[in-house]
Design a protein around this motif. Structure first.
Motif, mmCIF file in Angstrom:
data_model
loop_
_atom_site.group_PDB
_atom_site.id
_atom_site.type_symbol
_atom_site.label_atom_id
_atom_site.label_comp_id
_atom_site.label_asym_id
_atom_site.label_seq_id
_atom_site.Cartn_x
_atom_site.Cartn_y
_atom_site.Cartn_z
ATOM 1 N N ASP A 56 0.811 -1.224 0.000
ATOM 2 C CA ASP A 56 0.000 0.000 0.000
ATOM 3 C C ASP A 56 0.843 1.273 0.000
ATOM 4 O O ASP A 56 0.299 2.371 -0.054
ATOM 5 C CB ASP A 56 -0.907 0.025 1.238
ATOM 6 N N GLU A 75 -9.909 -0.138 1.564
ATOM 7 C CA GLU A 75 -9.782 -0.671 0.207
ATOM 8 C C GLU A 75 -11.152 -0.886 -0.411
ATOM 9 O O GLU A 75 -12.068 -1.386 0.246
ATOM 10 C CB GLU A 75 -9.005 -1.987 0.236
ATOM 11 N N VAL A 112 -6.910 1.707 -2.829
ATOM 12 C CA VAL A 112 -6.835 2.327 -1.506
ATOM 13 C C VAL A 112 -7.520 3.684 -1.575
ATOM 14 O O VAL A 112 -7.081 4.577 -2.299
ATOM 15 C CB VAL A 112 -5.376 2.477 -1.039
#
Length: 219
Positions: free
Chosen positions: A13, A113, A118
């Protein structure tokens, strides 16, 4: 039923989190610019600048063009301050999110998410050398995913985490122009405890301030 999932941060991420933070911060530039233009001292400065230019050049067109240049320079200065702040944060806790938030049992970082993207994030850390106070940091939700309760859910996640870790107070900072954020925090039970002027040229000129909020954890 919510079409998103809140989960703990993973290394994959990293780029998405840094981009989300950058976009969220730079998004405040137009609102800050509008705030500055409403200030009497800013309007007085622009008026005096226009009159001075008019007296020197004796041309309305040249004076207006020059004033536009002054305005553009001011906006560029403001934009540069925001970029410097983003760069500073990305060199600090957002440089190594794993180390900053995931290496201790008393800190954590979550992302939201949706369909593999994201769209939100938040982190929490103990205040240095404190066993009672935590700080909520880096709360952000993608612009096209707001008004769905995501920020509220992230704040609740942080409040619950703070409670389970035995801390008594959760604090956070937000700027004066983030009015929707103020309403969210106050609705959740946060109370404003302090206001401080940003220590920069623009901050001192405009009294642009940072607000501190505090949430008392109930047993």
């Amino acid at each position: 039923m919510a079409d998103y999932t809140i989960r703990v941060y993973k290394n994959r991420d990293y780029n998405a989190v840094r981009m989300l933070f950058s976009e969220g911060m730079l998004e405040h530039i137009p609102a800050t610019c509008a705030y500055l233009l409403k200030l009497p001292r800013a309007q007085f400065f622009l008026f005096i600048s226009f009159i001075t230019l008019l007296l020197i050049s004796r041309s309305y067109l040249l004076s207006l063009v020059s004033l536009a240049i002054v305005f553009t320079a001011g906006r560029r200065l403001l934009t540069n301050e925001y970029h410097q702040y983003v760069d500073k944060c990305q060199r600090e806790d957002l440089l190594d999110i794993e180390e900053s938030y995931m290496a201790s049992n008393n800190s954590c970082f979550w992302v939201v998410e949706s369909n593999g993207r994201v769209i939100g994030m938040v982190g929490v850390q103990p205040v240095p050398r404190s066993t009672e106070v935590m700080v909520l940091r880096r709360l952000s939700v993608a612009k096209d995913k707001r008004h769905q309760g995501i920020a509220n859910a992230l704040c609740q996640k942080v409040i619950d985490f703070t409670r389970t870790r035995g801390f008594k107070v959760l604090t956070l900072e937000t700027s004066m122009i983030q009015v929707p954020a103020h309403k969210l925090y106050e609705k959740l039970g946060f109370q404003k405890t302090d206001v401080k002027i940003v220590p920069s040229l623009i901050g001192r000129f405009s009294n642009f301030s940072i607000l501190n909020y505090e949430y008392r954890i109930k047993d």
